[in-house]
Design a protein around this motif. Structure first.
Motif, PDB file in Angstrom:
ATOM      1  N   THR A 173       0.826  -1.208   0.000  1.00  0.00           N
ATOM      2  CA  THR A 173       0.000   0.000   0.000  1.00  0.00           C
ATOM      3  C   THR A 173       0.864   1.263   0.000  1.00  0.00           C
ATOM      4  O   THR A 173       1.991   1.263   0.462  1.00  0.00           O
ATOM      5  CB  THR A 173      -0.995   0.018   1.180  1.00  0.00           C
ATOM      6  OG1 THR A 173      -0.289  -0.320   2.338  1.00  0.00           O
ATOM      7  CG2 THR A 173      -2.118  -0.939   0.938  1.00  0.00           C
ATOM      8  N   GLU A 174       0.229   2.301  -0.557  1.00  0.00           N
ATOM      9  CA  GLU A 174       0.883   3.596  -0.779  1.00  0.00           C
ATOM     10  C   GLU A 174       1.964   3.473  -1.856  1.00  0.00           C
ATOM     11  O   GLU A 174       2.832   4.319  -1.988  1.00  0.00           O
ATOM     12  CB  GLU A 174       1.510   4.182   0.510  1.00  0.00           C
ATOM     13  CG  GLU A 174       0.540   4.359   1.655  1.00  0.00           C
ATOM     14  CD  GLU A 174      -0.627   5.274   1.321  1.00  0.00           C
ATOM     15  OE1 GLU A 174      -0.457   6.229   0.555  1.00  0.00           O
ATOM     16  OE2 GLU A 174      -1.746   4.993   1.802  1.00  0.00           O
ATOM     17  N   VAL A 489      -8.179  -3.163   0.123  1.00  0.00           N
ATOM     18  CA  VAL A 489      -7.394  -2.074  -0.484  1.00  0.00           C
ATOM     19  C   VAL A 489      -8.252  -1.211  -1.413  1.00  0.00           C
ATOM     20  O   VAL A 489      -9.362  -1.601  -1.789  1.00  0.00           O
ATOM     21  CB  VAL A 489      -6.193  -2.625  -1.319  1.00  0.00           C
ATOM     22  CG1 VAL A 489      -5.179  -3.322  -0.451  1.00  0.00           C
ATOM     23  CG2 VAL A 489      -6.665  -3.532  -2.436  1.00  0.00           C
ATOM     24  N   SER A 494      -2.259   6.204 -10.865  1.00  0.00           N
ATOM     25  CA  SER A 494      -0.991   6.846 -10.503  1.00  0.00           C
ATOM     26  C   SER A 494      -0.530   7.633 -11.727  1.00  0.00           C
ATOM     27  O   SER A 494      -1.208   7.634 -12.756  1.00  0.00           O
ATOM     28  CB  SER A 494       0.048   5.784 -10.136  1.00  0.00           C
ATOM     29  OG  SER A 494       0.563   5.207 -11.309  1.00  0.00           O
ATOM     30  N   LYS A 520      -3.870   1.603  -2.007  1.00  0.00           N
ATOM     31  CA  LYS A 520      -3.881   2.147  -0.641  1.00  0.00           C
ATOM     32  C   LYS A 520      -4.660   1.201   0.259  1.00  0.00           C
ATOM     33  O   LYS A 520      -5.673   0.632  -0.174  1.00  0.00           O
ATOM     34  CB  LYS A 520      -4.561   3.520  -0.625  1.00  0.00           C
ATOM     35  CG  LYS A 520      -3.711   4.602  -1.233  1.00  0.00           C
ATOM     36  CD  LYS A 520      -4.306   5.963  -0.944  1.00  0.00           C
ATOM     37  CE  LYS A 520      -3.518   7.049  -1.653  1.00  0.00           C
ATOM     38  NZ  LYS A 520      -4.153   8.350  -1.542  1.00  0.00           N
ATOM     39  N   ARG A 521      -4.158   1.033   1.455  1.00  0.00           N
ATOM     40  CA  ARG A 521      -4.873   0.167   2.415  1.00  0.00           C
ATOM     41  C   ARG A 521      -6.194   0.840   2.768  1.00  0.00           C
ATOM     42  O   ARG A 521      -6.237   2.045   3.010  1.00  0.00           O
ATOM     43  CB  ARG A 521      -4.009   0.020   3.674  1.00  0.00           C
ATOM     44  CG  ARG A 521      -4.643  -0.815   4.769  1.00  0.00           C
ATOM     45  CD  ARG A 521      -3.830  -2.080   4.952  1.00  0.00           C
ATOM     46  NE  ARG A 521      -4.216  -2.841   6.138  1.00  0.00           N
ATOM     47  CZ  ARG A 521      -5.114  -3.807   6.113  1.00  0.00           C
ATOM     48  NH1 ARG A 521      -5.745  -4.116   5.020  1.00  0.00           N
ATOM     49  NH2 ARG A 521      -5.388  -4.473   7.216  1.00  0.00           N
TER      50      ARG A 521
END
Ligand code: HEM
Length: 525
Positions: A173-174, A489, A494, A520-521
């Motif tokens: 994540t992230e 998630v 992106s 992302k979580r």
């Protein structure tokens, strides 16, 4: 005496030259005659060249479906084109499709021959390439092994593989990740587990022989080869060339290590070993191989009917067929399912409101992840529509949606000789406003599947008795994967996520280049 030999040898030379010239003339006349196919039937064609047919246009554009779609716009719902000099009928006319895929399916029990397909009566066809009574026998045996009840038995393995994918995604994540790589590993892990009963750790262990070898095989199979190119122009020589190559491979197998030339050899040998080992074991595993072994013992000496009405007794499912069926699971199930997940993630990232809606519906249905199982995922109707909408917009194996005539017949007044191929223009059907309106078919809009549509309008899994046998398995896998992923998630575009996907197509229609998605979580899952 010498004079006699010289005269004799020049006579022979003349005879050889005359014979060769006659053969070449005969062959050219045959080609010329092939080009009369559509003229005789009053069917339009794009402009073609003698000998090349329409191959140049098809091969210069790496997207078969787009070429077909553009031709449909110019030449109408039913037209023809030539692959070399082999006539191919293309249609998006629902009445013709209904005749070919449903009403007269027994007269169309073959598929378009792929370059490496042997003759119809060769013993080594998999279900996908088999035709006539062989296909029917195989399909009758395999249909029950893909029933919902049987697939339920595979669900624990499927859930285990999905949990692994989730674990990995949560750790990412992230981060912006090349999403198709993760879905490929997940799908391959599921196939090795569910079909072969082998736990390969493909997802966690990036350096993994099973994954690397199979990927090498798929890359090799997708690469255009000189032989494919030549045989597409000389299609009538294909059976002889293939029989010759098969014989050569047998003869040379002691001298040459073919796995160095062709990565599929490792896979074939490995599957053979797995099946032989399993047959010697006494314990039962809950995987697809076990279902096939059970089907084999149930089907001993069944009476089967062939298409021309003969009944014959046959040990209907041999060990060889089991091995080939297992291999097909990988060939037909890997790229199709992983590519669908890649498309789905692209949609989720770019359509945030769809993602939120799906999350809420899934969250509402399940108190905890443990509630996710083959029955419970079927309750979320919207999930079904979502996947179908992904596949309507991005159908994956359009080049498989066609039939080869195995018994001459008439279809809507067109006489169709044996061996004629009829392909469906899937894109024209999937984007037809009359079939999919009133909301613009170019829009991603899952609720359009709530309305009862013509069943032939949706061709992502083909149609009729020869549709995709793995459809239920694929849908189950996709549903379980999406439910679990969305609970854990969130997907975002992106800087490396394209706005529109550029696609390429060598049998499988997929994004031209890998793209990234930001993961992302999910907070408070
Ligand atoms: C999203 C995933 C999948 C898609 C989009 C897909 C699509 C298709 C399509 C379009 C066909 C041709 C159908 C026709 O000619 O009417 C087909 C055939 C087939 N598919 Fe799938 N497929 C998928 C997954 C699978 C899986 C997981 C398996 C596993 C076994 C599988 C096995 C087969 C087989 C064996 C055939 C040939 C059936 C026959 O000739 O009788 N597919 N698939």
């Amino acid at each position: 005496m010498l004079d006699f030999i010289i005269i004799d040898s020049t006579l022979w030379l003349k005879l050889i030259i005359i014979s060769l010239a006659s053969l070449i003339t005969f062959y050219f006349l045959k080609i010329w005659n092939s080009y009369q196919f559509f003229k005789k039937r009053g069917i339009k064609t794009p402009v073609y060249r003698f000998f090349w047919g329409n191959n140049l246009e098809l091969t210069s554009n790496s997207n078969y479906s787009d070429v077909i779609l553009n031709w449909t716009k110019t030449y109408g719902k039913t037209y023809g084109y030539y692959e070399g000099h082999q006539p191919i009928i293309v249609t998006s006319d629902l009445e013709i499709i209904q005749e070919v895929f449903l009403k007269q399916s027994s007269n169309f029990s073959g598929r378009k021959k792929q370059i490496l397909n042997r003759n119809d009566d060769a013993p080594d066809h998999m279900l996908f390439s088999a035709s006539r009574s062989r296909w029917k026998t195989m399909r009758n045996i395999m249909n029950p092994t893909f029933s919902s009840a049987k697939l339920k038995e595979l669900a624990p393995l499927l859930i285990k593989c999905t949990d692994r994918m989730n674990e990995i995604m949560i750790k990412k994540t992230e981060t912006s990740i090349s999403i198709s790589e993760y879905f490929k590993r997940f799908t391959m892990d599921s196939i090795w587990n569910c079909a072969f009963g082998i736990d390969t750790d493909i997802q966690k262990n990036v350096k993994n022989e099973y994954f690397d070898r199979c990927e090498a095989m798929f890359t090799f199979l997708a690469k255009p080869k000189l032989l494919d190119f030549l045989l597409s122009y000389l299609h009538e020589f294909q059976p002889f060339v293939l029989e010759f190559l098969t014989l050569m491979q047998k003869v040379m197998s002691n001298l040459i290590d073919f796995s160095r030339i062709n990565p599929s050899v490792w896979f074939v040998n490995h599957v053979f070993e797995i099946v032989e080992t399993r047959k010697k074991q006494t314990f039962r595993k809950k995987d697809y191989l076990q279902l096939l072994l059970d089907a084999e013992s149930d089907s001993q000496d069944k009476i089967v009917d062939d298409y021309i009405g003969n009944s014959f007794e046959k040990k209907a499912n041999s060990s060889l067929k089991i091995k080939r069926t297992l291999m097909l699971f990988m060939f037909a199930g890997y790229e199709t399912t992983s590519t669908t997940l890649t498309y789905a993630s692209f949609i989720l990232a770019n359509y945030q409101e769809e993602q939120q809606k799906m999350y809420e519906l899934i969250k509402f249905e399940f108190n905890s992840e443990e509630d996710i199982n083959p029955e419970s995922v079927q309750k979320i109707e919207y999930l079904d529509w979502f996947i179908k909408e992904v596949l309507r917009i991005y159908p994956i194996v359009n080049a498989a949606v066609g039939r080869r005539c195995t018994k001459s017949t008439l279809v809507k007044g067109i006489d169709i000789p044996e061996d004629t191929v009829i392909m469906v223009d899937v894109m024209s059907l999937h984007f037809d406003p009359e079939l999919w309106g009133p909301v613009d078919p170019n829009e991603f809009y899952p609720p359009r599947h709530e309305v009862k549509r013509n069943p032939l309008a949706f061709m992502a899994f083909g149609n009729g008795p020869r549709n995709c046998i793995g459809m239920k398995f694929a849908m189950l896998e996709l549903k379980i994967a999406l439910c679990k992923l969305l609970l854990n998630v969130e997907f975002f575009p992106s800087s490396n996520t394209p706005k529109n996907l550029e696609l390429t197509e060598i049998f499988v229609r997929r994004p031209k280049s890998a793209f990234e998605i930001l993961i992302k979580r999910r907070i408070n899952p």
